[in-house]
Every structure is written in structure tokens, then in C-alpha cells.
Scaffold this motif. Sequence first.
Motif, PDB file in Angstrom:
ATOM      1  N   ALA A  13       0.716  -1.140  -0.129  1.00  0.00           N
ATOM      2  CA  ALA A  13      -0.088  -0.025   0.835  1.00  0.00           C
ATOM      3  C   ALA A  13       0.499   1.082  -0.203  1.00  0.00           C
ATOM      4  O   ALA A  13       0.547   1.915  -0.216  1.00  0.00           O
ATOM      5  CB  ALA A  13      -1.111  -0.069   1.375  1.00  0.00           C
ATOM      6  N   THR A  14       2.094   1.050   1.158  1.00  0.00           N
ATOM      7  CA  THR A  14       2.709   1.999   0.706  1.00  0.00           C
ATOM      8  C   THR A  14       4.272   2.014  -0.575  1.00  0.00           C
ATOM      9  O   THR A  14       5.031   3.188   0.269  1.00  0.00           O
ATOM     10  CB  THR A  14       3.464   2.390   1.843  1.00  0.00           C
ATOM     11  OG1 THR A  14       3.772   1.608   2.252  1.00  0.00           O
ATOM     12  CG2 THR A  14       2.151   2.938   3.127  1.00  0.00           C
ATOM     13  N   ALA A  15       3.901   2.080  -1.430  1.00  0.00           N
ATOM     14  CA  ALA A  15       4.966   1.350  -2.127  1.00  0.00           C
ATOM     15  C   ALA A  15       5.483   2.253  -3.309  1.00  0.00           C
ATOM     16  O   ALA A  15       6.191   2.256  -3.686  1.00  0.00           O
ATOM     17  CB  ALA A  15       5.535  -0.110  -2.383  1.00  0.00           C
ATOM     18  N   LEU A  51       2.787   6.581   4.184  1.00  0.00           N
ATOM     19  CA  LEU A  51       1.159   6.354   3.650  1.00  0.00           C
ATOM     20  C   LEU A  51       0.728   6.194   2.922  1.00  0.00           C
ATOM     21  O   LEU A  51       1.324   6.839   1.741  1.00  0.00           O
ATOM     22  CB  LEU A  51       0.839   7.270   5.505  1.00  0.00           C
ATOM     23  CG  LEU A  51       1.064   8.838   4.109  1.00  0.00           C
ATOM     24  CD1 LEU A  51      -0.878   8.739   4.469  1.00  0.00           C
ATOM     25  CD2 LEU A  51       1.963   9.621   5.447  1.00  0.00           C
ATOM     26  N   SER A  52       0.238   5.931   3.300  1.00  0.00           N
ATOM     27  CA  SER A  52      -1.809   5.367   1.525  1.00  0.00           C
ATOM     28  C   SER A  52      -3.112   5.613   2.585  1.00  0.00           C
ATOM     29  O   SER A  52      -3.470   5.853   3.744  1.00  0.00           O
ATOM     30  CB  SER A  52      -1.770   4.395   1.511  1.00  0.00           C
ATOM     31  OG  SER A  52      -0.641   3.511   0.945  1.00  0.00           O
ATOM     32  N   ILE A  93      -5.777   5.910   6.761  1.00  0.00           N
ATOM     33  CA  ILE A  93      -5.302   5.898   6.333  1.00  0.00           C
ATOM     34  C   ILE A  93      -4.189   4.406   6.739  1.00  0.00           C
ATOM     35  O   ILE A  93      -4.441   4.131   7.996  1.00  0.00           O
ATOM     36  CB  ILE A  93      -4.456   7.007   6.884  1.00  0.00           C
ATOM     37  CG1 ILE A  93      -4.459   8.483   6.650  1.00  0.00           C
ATOM     38  CG2 ILE A  93      -2.683   6.799   7.049  1.00  0.00           C
ATOM     39  CD1 ILE A  93      -4.446   9.280   7.143  1.00  0.00           C
ATOM     40  N   LYS A  94      -3.158   4.218   6.225  1.00  0.00           N
ATOM     41  CA  LYS A  94      -2.642   2.591   6.422  1.00  0.00           C
ATOM     42  C   LYS A  94      -1.215   3.584   6.132  1.00  0.00           C
ATOM     43  O   LYS A  94      -0.441   3.747   5.378  1.00  0.00           O
ATOM     44  CB  LYS A  94      -1.815   1.436   5.090  1.00  0.00           C
ATOM     45  CG  LYS A  94      -3.805   0.854   5.647  1.00  0.00           C
ATOM     46  CD  LYS A  94      -3.516  -0.090   4.562  1.00  0.00           C
ATOM     47  CE  LYS A  94      -5.138  -0.765   4.200  1.00  0.00           C
ATOM     48  NZ  LYS A  94      -5.333  -1.740   3.207  1.00  0.00           N
ATOM     49  N   ALA A  95      -0.319   3.183   7.268  1.00  0.00           N
ATOM     50  CA  ALA A  95       1.293   4.010   7.735  1.00  0.00           C
ATOM     51  C   ALA A  95       2.133   3.390   8.196  1.00  0.00           C
ATOM     52  O   ALA A  95       1.745   2.267   8.709  1.00  0.00           O
ATOM     53  CB  ALA A  95       0.641   4.984   7.480  1.00  0.00           C
ATOM     54  N   PHE A  96       3.828   2.997   7.545  1.00  0.00           N
ATOM     55  CA  PHE A  96       4.418   2.517   8.289  1.00  0.00           C
ATOM     56  C   PHE A  96       5.685   3.048   8.602  1.00  0.00           C
ATOM     57  O   PHE A  96       5.879   4.278   7.511  1.00  0.00           O
ATOM     58  CB  PHE A  96       4.998   0.783   8.225  1.00  0.00           C
ATOM     59  CG  PHE A  96       5.753   0.841   7.105  1.00  0.00           C
ATOM     60  CD1 PHE A  96       6.833   0.486   6.775  1.00  0.00           C
ATOM     61  CD2 PHE A  96       4.700   0.322   5.156  1.00  0.00           C
ATOM     62  CE1 PHE A  96       7.198   0.481   5.912  1.00  0.00           C
ATOM     63  CE2 PHE A  96       5.525   0.907   4.494  1.00  0.00           C
ATOM     64  CZ  PHE A  96       7.139   0.676   4.888  1.00  0.00           C
ATOM     65  N   HIS A  97       6.398   2.837   9.365  1.00  0.00           N
ATOM     66  CA  HIS A  97       8.024   3.406   9.962  1.00  0.00           C
ATOM     67  C   HIS A  97       8.989   2.742   9.349  1.00  0.00           C
ATOM     68  O   HIS A  97       9.177   2.058  10.395  1.00  0.00           O
ATOM     69  CB  HIS A  97       7.919   4.406  11.307  1.00  0.00           C
ATOM     70  CG  HIS A  97       9.380   4.720  11.600  1.00  0.00           C
ATOM     71  ND1 HIS A  97       8.981   5.322  13.091  1.00  0.00           N
ATOM     72  CD2 HIS A  97      10.013   5.776  10.870  1.00  0.00           C
ATOM     73  CE1 HIS A  97      10.719   5.856  12.774  1.00  0.00           C
ATOM     74  NE2 HIS A  97      10.169   5.866  11.999  1.00  0.00           N
ATOM     75  N   ASP A  98       9.517   3.215   8.853  1.00  0.00           N
ATOM     76  CA  ASP A  98      10.629   2.978   7.406  1.00  0.00           C
ATOM     77  C   ASP A  98      11.789   3.057   8.288  1.00  0.00           C
ATOM     78  O   ASP A  98      11.932   4.107   7.526  1.00  0.00           O
ATOM     79  CB  ASP A  98      10.354   2.894   5.991  1.00  0.00           C
ATOM     80  CG  ASP A  98      11.713   2.218   5.261  1.00  0.00           C
ATOM     81  OD1 ASP A  98      11.970   1.180   5.714  1.00  0.00           O
ATOM     82  OD2 ASP A  98      11.227   3.282   4.402  1.00  0.00           O
ATOM     83  N   PRO A 116       7.985  -0.471  13.303  1.00  0.00           N
ATOM     84  CA  PRO A 116       6.251   0.629  13.598  1.00  0.00           C
ATOM     85  C   PRO A 116       5.513   0.499  12.257  1.00  0.00           C
ATOM     86  O   PRO A 116       5.658   0.821  11.223  1.00  0.00           O
ATOM     87  CB  PRO A 116       6.498   1.675  14.535  1.00  0.00           C
ATOM     88  CG  PRO A 116       8.602   1.108  14.776  1.00  0.00           C
ATOM     89  CD  PRO A 116       7.798   0.490  13.784  1.00  0.00           C
ATOM     90  N   PHE A 117       4.428   0.193  12.621  1.00  0.00           N
ATOM     91  CA  PHE A 117       2.884   0.558  11.896  1.00  0.00           C
ATOM     92  C   PHE A 117       1.614   1.272  12.722  1.00  0.00           C
ATOM     93  O   PHE A 117       1.749   1.541  14.106  1.00  0.00           O
ATOM     94  CB  PHE A 117       2.519  -0.467  11.115  1.00  0.00           C
ATOM     95  CG  PHE A 117       2.315  -1.333  12.345  1.00  0.00           C
ATOM     96  CD1 PHE A 117       0.760  -1.045  12.552  1.00  0.00           C
ATOM     97  CD2 PHE A 117       2.689  -2.027  12.273  1.00  0.00           C
ATOM     98  CE1 PHE A 117       0.168  -2.366  13.746  1.00  0.00           C
ATOM     99  CE2 PHE A 117       2.019  -3.668  13.539  1.00  0.00           C
ATOM    100  CZ  PHE A 117       0.862  -3.647  14.034  1.00  0.00           C
ATOM    101  N   ALA A 118       0.836   1.885  11.522  1.00  0.00           N
ATOM    102  CA  ALA A 118      -0.833   3.306  12.759  1.00  0.00           C
ATOM    103  C   ALA A 118      -1.607   3.015  11.551  1.00  0.00           C
ATOM    104  O   ALA A 118      -1.015   2.571  10.105  1.00  0.00           O
ATOM    105  CB  ALA A 118       0.180   3.977  12.970  1.00  0.00           C
ATOM    106  N   PHE A 119      -2.638   3.186  11.566  1.00  0.00           N
ATOM    107  CA  PHE A 119      -4.241   2.755  11.080  1.00  0.00           C
ATOM    108  C   PHE A 119      -4.872   4.398  11.648  1.00  0.00           C
ATOM    109  O   PHE A 119      -4.502   5.130  12.863  1.00  0.00           O
ATOM    110  CB  PHE A 119      -4.439   1.868  11.307  1.00  0.00           C
ATOM    111  CG  PHE A 119      -4.134   0.694  10.760  1.00  0.00           C
ATOM    112  CD1 PHE A 119      -3.796   0.038   8.851  1.00  0.00           C
ATOM    113  CD2 PHE A 119      -3.029  -0.303  11.766  1.00  0.00           C
ATOM    114  CE1 PHE A 119      -3.426  -0.265   9.404  1.00  0.00           C
ATOM    115  CE2 PHE A 119      -3.002  -1.351  11.368  1.00  0.00           C
ATOM    116  CZ  PHE A 119      -2.506  -1.675  10.209  1.00  0.00           C
ATOM    117  N   SER A 120      -4.753   4.810  10.786  1.00  0.00           N
ATOM    118  CA  SER A 120      -6.532   6.264  11.760  1.00  0.00           C
ATOM    119  C   SER A 120      -7.121   6.016  12.407  1.00  0.00           C
ATOM    120  O   SER A 120      -7.608   4.636  12.418  1.00  0.00           O
ATOM    121  CB  SER A 120      -6.266   6.737   9.853  1.00  0.00           C
ATOM    122  OG  SER A 120      -7.195   5.967   9.007  1.00  0.00           O
TER     123      SER A 120
END
Length: 151
Positions: A13-15, A51-52, A93-98, A116-120
Motif C-alpha cells: 500500500a505504501t510502495a 502512508l497511503s 490511512i495505512k502507514a508504517f515507519h520505515d 512500527p505501523f499505524a492506522f487512522s
Amino acid sequence: MKVLYLAATLALATAGNGIAWASTPATAPSSQAVLTVTFEQIEIPEGQILLSLYDNEAAHDANGKPVRGAMAKVEGQAVSVRFEGLAPGRYAIKAFHDVDGDGKMKTNPFGMPLEPFAFSNNARPEGGPARWQAASFDVPAGASETRIAIQ
């Protein structure tokens, strides 16, 4: 297998595959929305947040194409991304800490996320990424903000 799905979903999703990245138009008409997304509780002040942004349940829950995406360099405990020219509506939102900056979410051999990752809405994963129902939120016309804690 569902944990592997979580990591794969976040990574894909974030690529950047066909994502329309966050943009900054000169001016946004009053019928459009401006969304500022702030990621907080960042424990490792390096790397980047990927993030997407999704505008519908089908794309979000089936790992479809996001409406926008962004990458923000991490240099502290919080970082913000601004999306302009959005249609008012419901988003998630879908996200991750690269952390290592390689553009991919690190996972263990079982597919569990190591970064780490996160969602709205700070929605929690449910055997995979958080579902639209838990993560979606309204974005009205004009300026608005959402805050997300990196997990």
C-alpha cells in the motif's frame, strides 16, 4: 498467515505503485478539503513514514489503489503530512515507519512486522490491517487534522 497479510498490505500500500503522492496546489477551492496528518509517539527519530490514503472501503480493505500516498522524513517524535485538494468525504490511512529507509516493511520469518505501523483513528489490527469500519474518518470541506500514534 493473517499477520503476513498485514505486513504485505502495508508494504504494498505504501510502495508507490501508481500512487498519486501528496500534492500542494497553489490554492484549493473552498469546496475542497485540506487534511493534515500528524504521526506522534515516534520512538526512533530516523527513517521515514510511508502512508497511503484511501477514499473507499473496497480499496482499503482489499489492498486496492490508494487515492494518495506520501513519504515524510522522520527527524523527531512527530511528523506531519498535508494533503490538499481532496474531495470532502470519508478516508482511512495505512502507514508504517520505515526506520531503515529501504522503502519496505521489515518482517520476521513468520511475516510479523518488525517496524512500527499505524492506522487512522489509531485502529488496531484485526488478524491483518485494521478494517475500514475502524479506521475511516470524515474529512469536511476546508482544513482539518488527524493525529495517529505510531504503534
